[in-house]
Design a protein around this motif. Structure first.
Motif, PDB file in Angstrom:
ATOM      1  N   GLY A  43     -14.076  54.863  32.998  1.00 48.83           N
ATOM      2  CA  GLY A  43     -13.472  53.917  32.070  1.00 48.83           C
ATOM      3  C   GLY A  43     -12.079  53.497  32.491  1.00 48.83           C
ATOM      4  O   GLY A  43     -11.549  53.908  33.520  1.00 48.83           O
ATOM      5  N   PHE A  88      -9.578  50.452  40.966  1.00 49.78           N
ATOM      6  CA  PHE A  88      -9.449  49.058  40.548  1.00 49.78           C
ATOM      7  C   PHE A  88      -8.306  49.004  39.542  1.00 49.78           C
ATOM      8  O   PHE A  88      -8.369  49.613  38.479  1.00 49.78           O
ATOM      9  CB  PHE A  88     -10.778  48.620  39.926  1.00 49.78           C
ATOM     10  N   LEU A  90      -5.760  47.048  37.045  1.00 47.84           N
ATOM     11  CA  LEU A  90      -5.772  45.872  36.186  1.00 47.84           C
ATOM     12  C   LEU A  90      -4.466  45.771  35.413  1.00 47.84           C
ATOM     13  O   LEU A  90      -4.003  46.746  34.816  1.00 47.84           O
ATOM     14  CB  LEU A  90      -6.926  45.951  35.183  1.00 47.84           C
ATOM     15  N   PHE A 102      -6.578  40.171  30.514  1.00 49.85           N
ATOM     16  CA  PHE A 102      -6.502  40.887  31.775  1.00 49.85           C
ATOM     17  C   PHE A 102      -6.397  39.944  32.972  1.00 49.85           C
ATOM     18  O   PHE A 102      -6.939  38.831  32.953  1.00 49.85           O
ATOM     19  CB  PHE A 102      -7.749  41.766  31.963  1.00 49.85           C
ATOM     20  N   GLY A 103      -5.742  40.439  34.000  1.00 50.18           N
ATOM     21  CA  GLY A 103      -5.755  39.767  35.283  1.00 50.18           C
ATOM     22  C   GLY A 103      -7.074  40.026  35.987  1.00 50.18           C
ATOM     23  O   GLY A 103      -7.952  40.725  35.467  1.00 50.18           O
ATOM     24  N   ARG A 107      -8.401  45.568  43.924  1.00 48.01           N
ATOM     25  CA  ARG A 107      -9.217  46.663  44.434  1.00 48.01           C
ATOM     26  C   ARG A 107      -8.421  47.347  45.539  1.00 48.01           C
ATOM     27  O   ARG A 107      -8.233  46.795  46.600  1.00 48.01           O
ATOM     28  CB  ARG A 107     -10.531  46.128  44.982  1.00 48.01           C
TER      29      ARG A 107
ATOM     30  N   TYR B  36     -14.684  44.343  24.035  1.00 54.24           N
ATOM     31  CA  TYR B  36     -14.513  43.554  25.254  1.00 54.24           C
ATOM     32  C   TYR B  36     -15.802  43.613  26.070  1.00 54.24           C
ATOM     33  O   TYR B  36     -16.574  44.569  25.982  1.00 54.24           O
ATOM     34  CB  TYR B  36     -13.372  44.123  26.111  1.00 54.24           C
ATOM     35  N   GLN B  38     -17.030  43.450  30.149  1.00 50.17           N
ATOM     36  CA  GLN B  38     -16.559  43.505  31.529  1.00 50.17           C
ATOM     37  C   GLN B  38     -17.737  43.334  32.475  1.00 50.17           C
ATOM     38  O   GLN B  38     -18.722  44.076  32.415  1.00 50.17           O
ATOM     39  CB  GLN B  38     -15.853  44.837  31.829  1.00 50.17           C
ATOM     40  N   GLY B  41     -16.512  44.049  38.933  1.00 49.24           N
ATOM     41  CA  GLY B  41     -15.439  43.530  39.757  1.00 49.24           C
ATOM     42  C   GLY B  41     -14.486  42.596  39.043  1.00 49.24           C
ATOM     43  O   GLY B  41     -13.646  41.957  39.705  1.00 49.24           O
ATOM     44  N   ARG B  42     -14.598  42.505  37.731  1.00 52.91           N
ATOM     45  CA  ARG B  42     -13.727  41.613  36.967  1.00 52.91           C
ATOM     46  C   ARG B  42     -12.978  42.393  35.890  1.00 52.91           C
ATOM     47  O   ARG B  42     -13.346  43.513  35.530  1.00 52.91           O
ATOM     48  CB  ARG B  42     -14.556  40.508  36.292  1.00 52.91           C
ATOM     49  N   GLY B  43     -11.918  41.788  35.372  1.00 48.00           N
ATOM     50  CA  GLY B  43     -11.220  42.401  34.256  1.00 48.00           C
ATOM     51  C   GLY B  43     -11.973  42.186  32.954  1.00 48.00           C
ATOM     52  O   GLY B  43     -12.769  41.255  32.831  1.00 48.00           O
ATOM     53  N   PRO B  44     -11.779  43.046  31.971  1.00 48.73           N
ATOM     54  CA  PRO B  44     -12.431  42.869  30.669  1.00 48.73           C
ATOM     55  C   PRO B  44     -12.013  41.567  29.999  1.00 48.73           C
ATOM     56  O   PRO B  44     -10.895  41.090  30.182  1.00 48.73           O
ATOM     57  CB  PRO B  44     -11.944  44.074  29.866  1.00 48.73           C
ATOM     58  N   LYS B 106     -15.014  54.390  27.402  1.00 49.98           N
ATOM     59  CA  LYS B 106     -15.512  54.307  28.767  1.00 49.98           C
ATOM     60  C   LYS B 106     -16.528  53.201  28.956  1.00 49.98           C
ATOM     61  O   LYS B 106     -16.856  52.843  30.088  1.00 49.98           O
ATOM     62  CB  LYS B 106     -16.116  55.650  29.194  1.00 49.98           C
TER      63      LYS B 106
END
Lengths: 111, 114
Positions: A43, A88, A90, A102-103, A107, B36, B38, B41-44, B106
């Motif tokens: 998480g 990762f 953020l 979020f941006g 990575r 949210y 997600q 490979g991306r932000g939430p 999580k």
């Protein structure tokens, strides 16, 4: 409208090297700023948050640090990276603790 | 200690069915709770916020409930589609007042099969 920029998108760094990740927010003033890390299959772990310039709260003791030199700029740093710093990363902002934006994330692979 | 738990790591359902995701928390008294989405490979991305005095909130095919007695929120996606496949995170403010910070569960990985 508000936008958040985070760079770089991908980074490969050797163990022991320094780190600097930058995040900037546009279109808002005095946002709350956050750095999160997400390890593979895990998480979101809150690393740092800031409610104003120069005000940093650390959630997890480690070899990372954060700074907020300007209202809309948030920097994550390390003097010497460890393998365990891979993940990762953020950056996010919120206003009055409501929804967070979020941006695109960075990575980071430490080799 | 304070915890946010999303009971299922993964949930597999058939297209058209309703997906129900659970978020439980302990030792918090949040003024509101958020959900949210997600993608890999991306932000939430923020979906919904529900306040402590709201029992239910809806947005298109999404519905969120918030039971402060049970310390639980349920997130429903009706008429689910393969495009709904993603990880869904719940989040709440850990501390009250202006010094609060946002803590995430999580997540539950939802897979909608055609």
């Amino acid at each position: 409208s508000q936008t958040i920029h985070q760079w770089p998108a991908t980074l490969v760094q050797p163990v022991g090297s320094p780190l600097s990740l930058e995040c900037t927010v546009e279109g808002t003033s005095n946002p709350n700023l956050y750095w999160y890390r997400q390890a593979a299959g895990r998480g979101l772990q809150l690393l740092f948050y800031s409610v104003g310039i120069g005000q940093i709260s650390s959630e997890v003791p480690q070899n990372l640090s954060a700074s907020r030199p300007q209202d809309r700029q948030f920097i994550l740093s390390s003097k010497k990276l460890l393998l365990s710093d891979s993940g990762f990363y953020l950056c996010a902002w919120s206003f009055r603790q409501l929804e967070a934006f979020f941006g695109q994330g960075t990575r980071l692979t430490v080799v | 200690s304070q915890k946010i738990e999303q009971n299922s790591e993964a949930l597999n359902i058939q297209e058209g069915k309703t997906a129900t995701l659970t978020c439980n928390y302990t030792n918090y008294s949040p003024a509101y709770l958020q959900w949210y989405r997600q993608d890999p490979g991306r932000g939430p991305v923020f979906l919904l916020l529900i306040r402590e005095n709201e029992k239910e909130k809806r947005k298109e095919r999404l519905k969120v409930t918030f039971d402060t007695t049970l310390k639980q929120s349920l997130f429903h996606i009706t008429a689910s589609q393969p495009a709904d496949s993603a990880t869904y995170l719940c989040a709440l403010q850990r501390d009250g007042g202006s010094q609060g910070n946002l803590i995430f569960g999580k997540g539950t990985k939802l897979s909608v099969k055609p």
